[in-house]
Scaffold this active site. Structure first.
Site, PDB file in Angstrom:
ATOM      1  N   HIS A 102      -3.082  22.288 124.859  1.00 29.66           N
ATOM      2  CA  HIS A 102      -1.966  22.514 124.284  1.00 29.66           C
ATOM      3  C   HIS A 102      -0.788  22.929 124.276  1.00 29.66           C
ATOM      4  O   HIS A 102      -1.200  23.392 124.163  1.00 29.66           O
ATOM      5  CB  HIS A 102      -1.742  21.412 122.137  1.00 29.66           C
ATOM      6  CG  HIS A 102      -0.832  21.125 121.826  1.00 29.66           C
ATOM      7  ND1 HIS A 102      -0.894  20.153 120.899  1.00 29.66           N
ATOM      8  CD2 HIS A 102       0.253  22.057 122.040  1.00 29.66           C
ATOM      9  CE1 HIS A 102       0.946  20.806 119.780  1.00 29.66           C
ATOM     10  NE2 HIS A 102       1.372  21.644 120.666  1.00 29.66           N
ATOM     11  N   HIS A 127       0.656  32.537 124.230  1.00 34.98           N
ATOM     12  CA  HIS A 127       0.434  33.348 123.511  1.00 34.98           C
ATOM     13  C   HIS A 127       1.649  35.087 123.069  1.00 34.98           C
ATOM     14  O   HIS A 127       2.712  35.193 124.465  1.00 34.98           O
ATOM     15  CB  HIS A 127      -0.302  34.446 124.627  1.00 34.98           C
ATOM     16  CG  HIS A 127      -1.309  33.750 124.455  1.00 34.98           C
ATOM     17  ND1 HIS A 127      -2.830  33.498 123.816  1.00 34.98           N
ATOM     18  CD2 HIS A 127      -1.794  32.183 125.115  1.00 34.98           C
ATOM     19  CE1 HIS A 127      -3.945  32.565 124.510  1.00 34.98           C
ATOM     20  NE2 HIS A 127      -3.814  31.908 125.187  1.00 34.98           N
ATOM     21  N   CYS A 156      -3.040  20.115 118.097  1.00 35.45           N
ATOM     22  CA  CYS A 156      -2.276  19.429 116.968  1.00 35.45           C
ATOM     23  C   CYS A 156      -3.238  19.529 115.535  1.00 35.45           C
ATOM     24  O   CYS A 156      -2.404  19.076 114.852  1.00 35.45           O
ATOM     25  CB  CYS A 156      -2.657  17.594 117.646  1.00 35.45           C
ATOM     26  SG  CYS A 156      -1.815  17.531 119.044  1.00 35.45           S
ATOM     27  N   ASN A 194      -0.942  30.483 129.778  1.00 36.91           N
ATOM     28  CA  ASN A 194      -1.313  29.935 131.085  1.00 36.91           C
ATOM     29  C   ASN A 194      -1.661  28.586 131.050  1.00 36.91           C
ATOM     30  O   ASN A 194      -1.571  27.763 130.396  1.00 36.91           O
ATOM     31  CB  ASN A 194      -3.275  30.392 130.460  1.00 36.91           C
ATOM     32  CG  ASN A 194      -3.694  32.033 129.548  1.00 36.91           C
ATOM     33  OD1 ASN A 194      -3.675  32.726 130.532  1.00 36.91           O
ATOM     34  ND2 ASN A 194      -4.359  32.216 128.841  1.00 36.91           N
ATOM     35  N   CYS A 219      -6.867  17.147 120.033  1.00 39.24           N
ATOM     36  CA  CYS A 219      -6.560  17.550 120.495  1.00 39.24           C
ATOM     37  C   CYS A 219      -6.585  19.622 118.929  1.00 39.24           C
ATOM     38  O   CYS A 219      -6.385  18.744 117.344  1.00 39.24           O
ATOM     39  CB  CYS A 219      -5.268  18.407 120.669  1.00 39.24           C
ATOM     40  SG  CYS A 219      -4.114  19.496 120.506  1.00 39.24           S
ATOM     41  N   HIS A 254       1.250  26.397 125.275  1.00 37.36           N
ATOM     42  CA  HIS A 254       1.135  27.652 123.876  1.00 37.36           C
ATOM     43  C   HIS A 254       1.647  28.972 124.788  1.00 37.36           C
ATOM     44  O   HIS A 254       1.158  28.922 125.509  1.00 37.36           O
ATOM     45  CB  HIS A 254      -0.115  28.013 123.140  1.00 37.36           C
ATOM     46  CG  HIS A 254      -1.423  28.161 123.967  1.00 37.36           C
ATOM     47  ND1 HIS A 254      -2.248  27.244 124.599  1.00 37.36           N
ATOM     48  CD2 HIS A 254      -1.394  29.095 124.139  1.00 37.36           C
ATOM     49  CE1 HIS A 254      -2.913  27.238 124.936  1.00 37.36           C
ATOM     50  NE2 HIS A 254      -3.397  28.416 124.859  1.00 37.36           N
ATOM     51  N   ASP A 265      -4.374  33.956 116.468  1.00 41.06           N
ATOM     52  CA  ASP A 265      -4.953  33.686 117.824  1.00 41.06           C
ATOM     53  C   ASP A 265      -6.350  33.974 116.612  1.00 41.06           C
ATOM     54  O   ASP A 265      -6.710  34.954 115.904  1.00 41.06           O
ATOM     55  CB  ASP A 265      -5.191  34.297 118.858  1.00 41.06           C
ATOM     56  CG  ASP A 265      -6.269  34.254 119.165  1.00 41.06           C
ATOM     57  OD1 ASP A 265      -5.112  33.633 120.661  1.00 41.06           O
ATOM     58  OD2 ASP A 265      -7.155  33.170 118.994  1.00 41.06           O
ATOM     59  N   HIS A 311       2.706  16.778 120.701  1.00 41.00           N
ATOM     60  CA  HIS A 311       1.788  17.598 121.423  1.00 41.00           C
ATOM     61  C   HIS A 311       2.689  17.032 123.300  1.00 41.00           C
ATOM     62  O   HIS A 311       3.436  16.135 123.179  1.00 41.00           O
ATOM     63  CB  HIS A 311       0.696  17.009 121.602  1.00 41.00           C
ATOM     64  CG  HIS A 311      -0.196  16.929 122.935  1.00 41.00           C
ATOM     65  ND1 HIS A 311      -1.569  17.602 122.387  1.00 41.00           N
ATOM     66  CD2 HIS A 311      -0.587  16.624 124.112  1.00 41.00           C
ATOM     67  CE1 HIS A 311      -2.801  17.747 123.618  1.00 41.00           C
ATOM     68  NE2 HIS A 311      -1.677  16.922 125.104  1.00 41.00           N
TER      69      HIS A 311
END
Ligand code: 5GP
Ligand code: ZN
Length: 116
Positions: free
Chosen positions: A97, A101, A7, A86, A4, A99, A30, A46
């Site tokens: 993993h 944004h 990770c 998303n 990942c 997240h 990003d 994770h």
């Protein structure tokens, strides 16, 4: 998770531009920003996506949300921001993993999703 990328970012095996870190979460810019401010907040532990969380993730998810506003202000989004998570195939998630944004900047963003 061994393969990942997020990770690996947590472990320092892939470099990132760090925004914030504590025992439970990490925030980093990003690599392909879509606005002047665009960073992600992730749990260090994770979990694939928002479709995979359980009650055991409530605390860290809460901490991530609580932190978003102050980090957005610090990064140059003084008057609001957008958060996007998303999720899965329908949500067009690319990195599995979880997240958040955090997207913003000095000026208003485009409207969220173009209507069909
Ligand atoms: P998703 O489509 O899964 O919600 O978003 C994944 C995001 O991760 C994308 O916006 C992409 O630019 C970002 N990303 C992918 N690989 C890396 C990386 O190695 N480093 C950083 N900082 N961001 C990445
Ligand atoms: Zn991971």
């Amino acid at each position: 998770m061994s393969d990942c990328i997020f990770c690996k970012i947590v472990e320092g095996k892939i470099p990132s531009r760090k925004v914030y870190e504590d025992d439970d979460m990490l925030a980093f810019h990003d690599i392909n920003p879509c606005a002047p401010v665009h960073f992600m907040i992730i749990p260090k532990k994770h979990v694939d996506s928002l479709a995979h969380v359980g009650p055991e993730h409530a605390a860290v998810l809460g901490k991530m949300m609580v932190k978003a506003g102050s980090l957005a202000r610090e990064q140059g989004s003084p008057d609001g921001f957008r958060t996007i998570v998303n999720t899965g195939r329908i949500g067009r998630q690319d990195v599995y993993h979880l997240h958040i944004h955090v997207i913003g900047g000095p000026n208003p963003l485009p409207r969220m999703i173009a209507k069909e």
